[in-house]
Design a protein around this motif. Structure first.
Motif, PDB file in Angstrom:
ATOM      1  N   HIS A  48       0.588  -1.400   0.055  1.00  0.00           N
ATOM      2  CA  HIS A  48       0.004  -0.052   0.145  1.00  0.00           C
ATOM      3  C   HIS A  48       0.766   1.214   0.177  1.00  0.00           C
ATOM      4  O   HIS A  48       0.554   2.056  -0.792  1.00  0.00           O
ATOM      5  CB  HIS A  48      -1.010   0.108   1.105  1.00  0.00           C
ATOM      6  CG  HIS A  48      -1.805   1.078   1.156  1.00  0.00           C
ATOM      7  ND1 HIS A  48      -1.897   2.293   2.127  1.00  0.00           N
ATOM      8  CD2 HIS A  48      -3.001   1.514   0.424  1.00  0.00           C
ATOM      9  CE1 HIS A  48      -2.885   2.792   1.771  1.00  0.00           C
ATOM     10  NE2 HIS A  48      -3.416   2.522   0.798  1.00  0.00           N
ATOM     11  N   TYR A  51       2.308   1.813  -3.175  1.00  0.00           N
ATOM     12  CA  TYR A  51       1.321   2.308  -4.289  1.00  0.00           C
ATOM     13  C   TYR A  51       1.285   3.890  -4.055  1.00  0.00           C
ATOM     14  O   TYR A  51       1.369   4.507  -5.104  1.00  0.00           O
ATOM     15  CB  TYR A  51      -0.049   1.630  -4.161  1.00  0.00           C
ATOM     16  CG  TYR A  51      -1.087   2.437  -5.054  1.00  0.00           C
ATOM     17  CD1 TYR A  51      -0.877   2.362  -6.463  1.00  0.00           C
ATOM     18  CD2 TYR A  51      -2.210   3.058  -4.291  1.00  0.00           C
ATOM     19  CE1 TYR A  51      -1.879   3.036  -7.028  1.00  0.00           C
ATOM     20  CE2 TYR A  51      -2.950   3.846  -5.069  1.00  0.00           C
ATOM     21  CZ  TYR A  51      -2.912   3.563  -6.343  1.00  0.00           C
ATOM     22  OH  TYR A  51      -3.843   4.461  -7.077  1.00  0.00           O
ATOM     23  N   VAL A  52       1.063   4.267  -2.925  1.00  0.00           N
ATOM     24  CA  VAL A  52       0.494   5.845  -2.604  1.00  0.00           C
ATOM     25  C   VAL A  52       2.074   6.421  -2.830  1.00  0.00           C
ATOM     26  O   VAL A  52       1.787   7.957  -3.389  1.00  0.00           O
ATOM     27  CB  VAL A  52       0.076   6.093  -1.375  1.00  0.00           C
ATOM     28  CG1 VAL A  52      -1.122   5.180  -0.843  1.00  0.00           C
ATOM     29  CG2 VAL A  52       1.119   5.967  -0.319  1.00  0.00           C
ATOM     30  N   SER A  53       2.983   5.975  -2.859  1.00  0.00           N
ATOM     31  CA  SER A  53       4.475   6.833  -2.849  1.00  0.00           C
ATOM     32  C   SER A  53       4.755   7.009  -4.162  1.00  0.00           C
ATOM     33  O   SER A  53       5.251   8.095  -4.382  1.00  0.00           O
ATOM     34  CB  SER A  53       5.577   6.061  -2.214  1.00  0.00           C
ATOM     35  OG  SER A  53       5.069   5.910  -0.611  1.00  0.00           O
ATOM     36  N   VAL A  59      -8.926  -0.962  -5.130  1.00  0.00           N
ATOM     37  CA  VAL A  59      -7.918  -0.190  -5.892  1.00  0.00           C
ATOM     38  C   VAL A  59      -6.976  -1.350  -6.244  1.00  0.00           C
ATOM     39  O   VAL A  59      -6.668  -1.284  -7.421  1.00  0.00           O
ATOM     40  CB  VAL A  59      -7.225   0.722  -4.994  1.00  0.00           C
ATOM     41  CG1 VAL A  59      -6.273   1.531  -5.957  1.00  0.00           C
ATOM     42  CG2 VAL A  59      -8.165   2.066  -4.641  1.00  0.00           C
ATOM     43  N   PHE A 104      -9.818  11.354  -7.348  1.00  0.00           N
ATOM     44  CA  PHE A 104      -9.248  10.197  -7.616  1.00  0.00           C
ATOM     45  C   PHE A 104      -8.595   9.413  -6.764  1.00  0.00           C
ATOM     46  O   PHE A 104      -7.969   9.645  -5.373  1.00  0.00           O
ATOM     47  CB  PHE A 104      -7.639  11.031  -8.588  1.00  0.00           C
ATOM     48  CG  PHE A 104      -6.606  10.094  -8.650  1.00  0.00           C
ATOM     49  CD1 PHE A 104      -6.830   8.772  -9.279  1.00  0.00           C
ATOM     50  CD2 PHE A 104      -5.148  10.312  -8.431  1.00  0.00           C
ATOM     51  CE1 PHE A 104      -5.608   7.779  -9.768  1.00  0.00           C
ATOM     52  CE2 PHE A 104      -4.000   9.623  -8.605  1.00  0.00           C
ATOM     53  CZ  PHE A 104      -4.544   8.377  -9.222  1.00  0.00           C
ATOM     54  N   TYR A 105      -8.538   8.136  -6.756  1.00  0.00           N
ATOM     55  CA  TYR A 105      -8.531   7.280  -5.770  1.00  0.00           C
ATOM     56  C   TYR A 105      -6.944   7.090  -5.201  1.00  0.00           C
ATOM     57  O   TYR A 105      -6.958   6.697  -4.290  1.00  0.00           O
ATOM     58  CB  TYR A 105      -8.949   5.800  -6.028  1.00  0.00           C
ATOM     59  CG  TYR A 105      -8.410   5.180  -7.576  1.00  0.00           C
ATOM     60  CD1 TYR A 105      -7.131   4.837  -7.599  1.00  0.00           C
ATOM     61  CD2 TYR A 105      -9.068   5.185  -8.659  1.00  0.00           C
ATOM     62  CE1 TYR A 105      -6.686   4.256  -8.892  1.00  0.00           C
ATOM     63  CE2 TYR A 105      -8.645   4.897  -9.772  1.00  0.00           C
ATOM     64  CZ  TYR A 105      -7.436   4.371  -9.836  1.00  0.00           C
ATOM     65  OH  TYR A 105      -6.979   3.996 -11.340  1.00  0.00           O
ATOM     66  N   GLY A 106      -6.154   7.386  -6.162  1.00  0.00           N
ATOM     67  CA  GLY A 106      -4.688   7.462  -5.879  1.00  0.00           C
ATOM     68  C   GLY A 106      -4.418   8.470  -4.850  1.00  0.00           C
ATOM     69  O   GLY A 106      -3.466   8.208  -3.879  1.00  0.00           O
ATOM     70  N   GLN A 154      -5.878   7.412  -1.300  1.00  0.00           N
ATOM     71  CA  GLN A 154      -5.033   6.320  -0.650  1.00  0.00           C
ATOM     72  C   GLN A 154      -3.758   6.891  -0.204  1.00  0.00           C
ATOM     73  O   GLN A 154      -3.421   6.613   0.804  1.00  0.00           O
ATOM     74  CB  GLN A 154      -4.751   5.275  -1.797  1.00  0.00           C
ATOM     75  CG  GLN A 154      -5.768   4.151  -2.324  1.00  0.00           C
ATOM     76  CD  GLN A 154      -6.661   3.452  -1.213  1.00  0.00           C
ATOM     77  OE1 GLN A 154      -6.172   3.116  -0.187  1.00  0.00           O
ATOM     78  NE2 GLN A 154      -7.990   3.695  -1.153  1.00  0.00           N
ATOM     79  N   ILE A 155      -3.477   8.255  -0.624  1.00  0.00           N
ATOM     80  CA  ILE A 155      -2.201   8.654  -0.047  1.00  0.00           C
ATOM     81  C   ILE A 155      -2.796   9.236   1.382  1.00  0.00           C
ATOM     82  O   ILE A 155      -2.174   9.249   2.280  1.00  0.00           O
ATOM     83  CB  ILE A 155      -1.775   9.930  -0.866  1.00  0.00           C
ATOM     84  CG1 ILE A 155      -1.424   9.551  -2.131  1.00  0.00           C
ATOM     85  CG2 ILE A 155      -0.498  10.532   0.062  1.00  0.00           C
ATOM     86  CD1 ILE A 155      -0.870  10.681  -2.982  1.00  0.00           C
TER      87      ILE A 155
END
Lengths: 477, 477
Positions: A335, A338-340, B94, B202-204, B207-208
């Motif tokens: 996870h 993904y976010v980084s 996601v 935006f899901y990205g 998620q951050i």
């Protein structure tokens, strides 16, 4: 190790243990041939290596002598950092080391960059040049988030040499080892948490602590046996430590390798206090002797070690191909990855995987390891010759970084100011501490092709440091 | 826009405004030629485009007619999310969308990947193939931390089109736009902080927020005019909002573009409440009409806007080349970049810079924009034809993503379960919300080359969604 290297190693050990002392005559080539059962050219090559390392000299018609000025090299002292968690600073100094402009013409003597001129790297250029034509690879598209299957398979195979049995799915490809370290620290901690670190400690990791509002608890570390497990145990009893972050193999910058038994004991200690270990193994593959030392991860039986590594020190940092074996923290690591940055860049992963699969990586490692081992001795010789008396020098068994402890009068940040006039720069010791230790230490890189220019640069660093020692001895007017 | 596209646009507008209604006969080719002063082939091409978009049909020997089943497309409804900060979840969904295995043979209809088969991308392959031979570039070594000077210069030039005057040193190259977004959020917030986001979002980015322990405050958003500034103002009065994160141009997923005047007003609002704005402009260069809309950043006169963009939606996400213009937060951004991944990978930066400098990027953009605009109309036509009545569809003026709002009976996560049997997958709306909204929405990608296979896939999605509507209408037994 080749034959002549073995012979040179034996002779070096005798000199370092005082069997032959400065000014002493060494055995003749013929005597060496007889004693060690080698040919004349091997013995000659061994002596040449010791001359390159500035341990001995050849006197015409008289033979070989230990250099009169030679003093057995002294290791840096064990660190005794402040025993409480501290905020990290020193960012300005790191920035000066790493964010240099491309038109900066200073010679960086201290940066952690490998030799990029090796002929054994050439197949990698060729592979990179060919990848773009293979459209079935679809290098423009995302690879999978966890990383290219081909590369993860190769990494798993390589890890066997460090006694680690990893499944390819246990490995997460990252944007350099730096991202692996950042992911590991981010998933284990919250701002304000305490992280135990070896001391001195890699500045890149210390800066992650700073960015995430974490406190560094620096654990005393010995230049031969590494982080003090006794001090670590006391610290674990005293402080709410969330993670232990160490570089236990060919430590950057101190050069030691934690003995295997102490690696095992470290895991047991972490189990007893239920704390995670973040292991930085980025230099681990550059071992001068085979087999390479095992990782801490190889003793991990409950998934609490997060092993961070990559190809920046073996192939080149410009690819940004690293990896993380996150153990039981796999879901959180995925996870955070993904976010980084999302999936890692596609083409560099494929190129590295192909380079390894075709056997080029093994060949390259063998060549570069021989070179680094030879150059370690040369660089140690130069430091002994040109630096002020009382200088301590590390003796790494892998990698390409030397840790140099100057007399206390030398402040290496100030030394860098003076070096700037000569377009030179070293990595000052203060970078490697949260508590302002190691001001009189510096890190040198010996991965360069060691030309007379580099020797001259080392000579200047030594001379300027020597001048600082002498200034300190002047009576105040 | 070409001549025939202009003609088609005029006719489409008349149909959409009800001037010609379903079943009506359209003017003859000759009449169109006279009215609009164009040649016969242009008029024919315009009609062909409207047929492709499933607005009209040709009846032999009778002429062109609005399709009897055609209903003017309805926009999705404005969002009314819960007005309190929420934790983000939805990671599993996601992961299903983005972390697919390479051997996964599902057709991903909803992922945000551009068309990678364009002929205008070919020079980029060639540049990549050539870079490895130019050893003076030293592509194996680190580039500077802030990013390749050549690339930053090109990015600064491109930014002029969005009314932004950026100096190359105002730009920080990142590992994809995702890293730009992550850096921006990390330097502005602490765990527990509240971030205002457009909704859907935006899901990205969501998620951050999740990874950093942040709470999302979703602001109501209109599919034509974008985020409600009135609701945002109320939220700023009521909650301690640390940052406003939005995608104001060709919004992903809702498709709107915040009008320039509202962009200016947004900056003024942020100034009044002294809060930073994180602007995601990743689709901004894919504008169907020139000049492209200005960025929010272009109205920023005190450096509070952090503009995030990159080349993942124009050249390909596999390069991971993004950028951040961090305004007054430059020092913090540089530090966070260093600790997160170090310098960005060298060769992809150089390749992209050369591609732009040689004029290939402009050519590629022009080609791909025309394609996406054409395919938007085709995809809207398919959705109108195959999806159940009452379906709302966005009408983006740039990018390549469509937002589809199905009747309330359809749960798109459940729809995906059914689609799995057909090896199909859409991006379910729930991904785009922290509060569980948009369950009946989905996102479609129209960047693909739109083959009959894709049409068949869209038809199946519509049919399965229609079945779910009918099941909901059945009386319980």
């Amino acid at each position: 190790m080749t034959r002549y290297e073995s012979v040179a190693a034996v002779l070096r050990e005798r000199i370092e243990h005082g069997l032959y002392r400065p000014g002493d005559r060494l055995p003749s080539i013929r005597a060496v041939c007889q004693e060690m059962d080698v040919g004349i050219s091997t013995a000659q090559e061994a002596y040449r290596q010791l001359m390159d390392a500035a341990l001995i000299e050849s006197r015409p018609k008289s033979g070989y002598f230990v250099l009169p000025g030679y003093a057995p090299s002294v290791l840096p002292s064990a660190s005794r950092p402040a025993q409480r968690p501290l905020d990290v600073s020193q960012w300005d100094q790191v920035l000066e080391l790493i964010a240099t402009r491309r038109d900066d013409d200073r010679l960086q003597l201290g940066r952690g960059v490998p030799n990029l001129e090796c002929a054994t790297l050439k197949p990698l250029s060729k592979i990179l040049g060919g990848l773009h034509r293979r459209t079935e690879l679809n290098g423009f598209n995302y690879d999978t988030l966890i990383g290219s299957p081909e590369l993860r398979q190769q990494v798993a195979k390589l890890a066997v040499a460090s006694n680690c049995l990893l499944h390819p799915d246990d490995i997460l490809i990252t944007t350099g080892c730096q991202e692996a370290l950042a992911i590991a620290l981010r998933i284990l901690t919250q701002p304000g948490d305490v992280v135990a670190v070896d001391s001195p400690s890699f500045y890149g990791t210390l800066q992650i602590l700073k960015a995430n509002g974490l406190k560094a608890l620096e654990i005393p570390t010995d230049p031969q046996t590494g982080i003090s497990l006794e001090a670590l145990e006391l610290a674990l009893e005293q402080w709410p430590i969330r993670a232990i972050q160490i570089t236990p193999t060919f430590n950057n910058p101190l050069g030691y390798t934690l003995p295997a038994e102490r690696k095992r004991a470290l895991v047991q200690l972490a189990q007893r206090f239920d704390v995670a270990i973040i292991e930085d193994d980025i230099y681990g593959d550059l071992a001068y002797a085979q087999p390479r030392p095992p990782t801490v991860k190889s003793f991990d039986d409950d998934g609490r070690v997060l092993l961070c590594s990559g190809f920046s020190k073996t192939l080149g940092p410009g690819f940004r191909v690293g990896w993380l074996a996150p153990g039981r923290y796999r879901d959180q690591a995925l996870h955070m990855k993904y976010v980084s940055t999302g999936a890692s860049a596609t083409l560099p992963q494929r190129a590295v995987a192909e380079f390894i699969a075709k056997g080029h990586f093994d060949r390259h490692l063998r060549a570069v390891i021989r070179q680094y081992q030879r150059q370690r001795d040369v660089m140690i010789g130069w430091v002994q010759r040109y630096f002020p008396p009382g200088t301590g020098i590390s003796y790494p068994q892998g990698g390409f970084l030397l840790w140099v402890e100057l007399p206390a009068a030398v402040d290496c940040v100030r030394l860098n100011d003076r070096l700037a006039e000569h377009r030179l720069h070293v990595a000052p010791g203060a970078l490697f501490s949260a508590s302002g230790k190691f001001r009189q230490c510096l890190r040198l890189n010996y991965a360069f092709t060691l030309t007379p220019d580099i020797e001259d640069a080392v000579r200047r660093v030594g001379a300027l440091a020597g001048a600082m020692v002498e200034e300190a001895l002047q009576p105040l007017e």
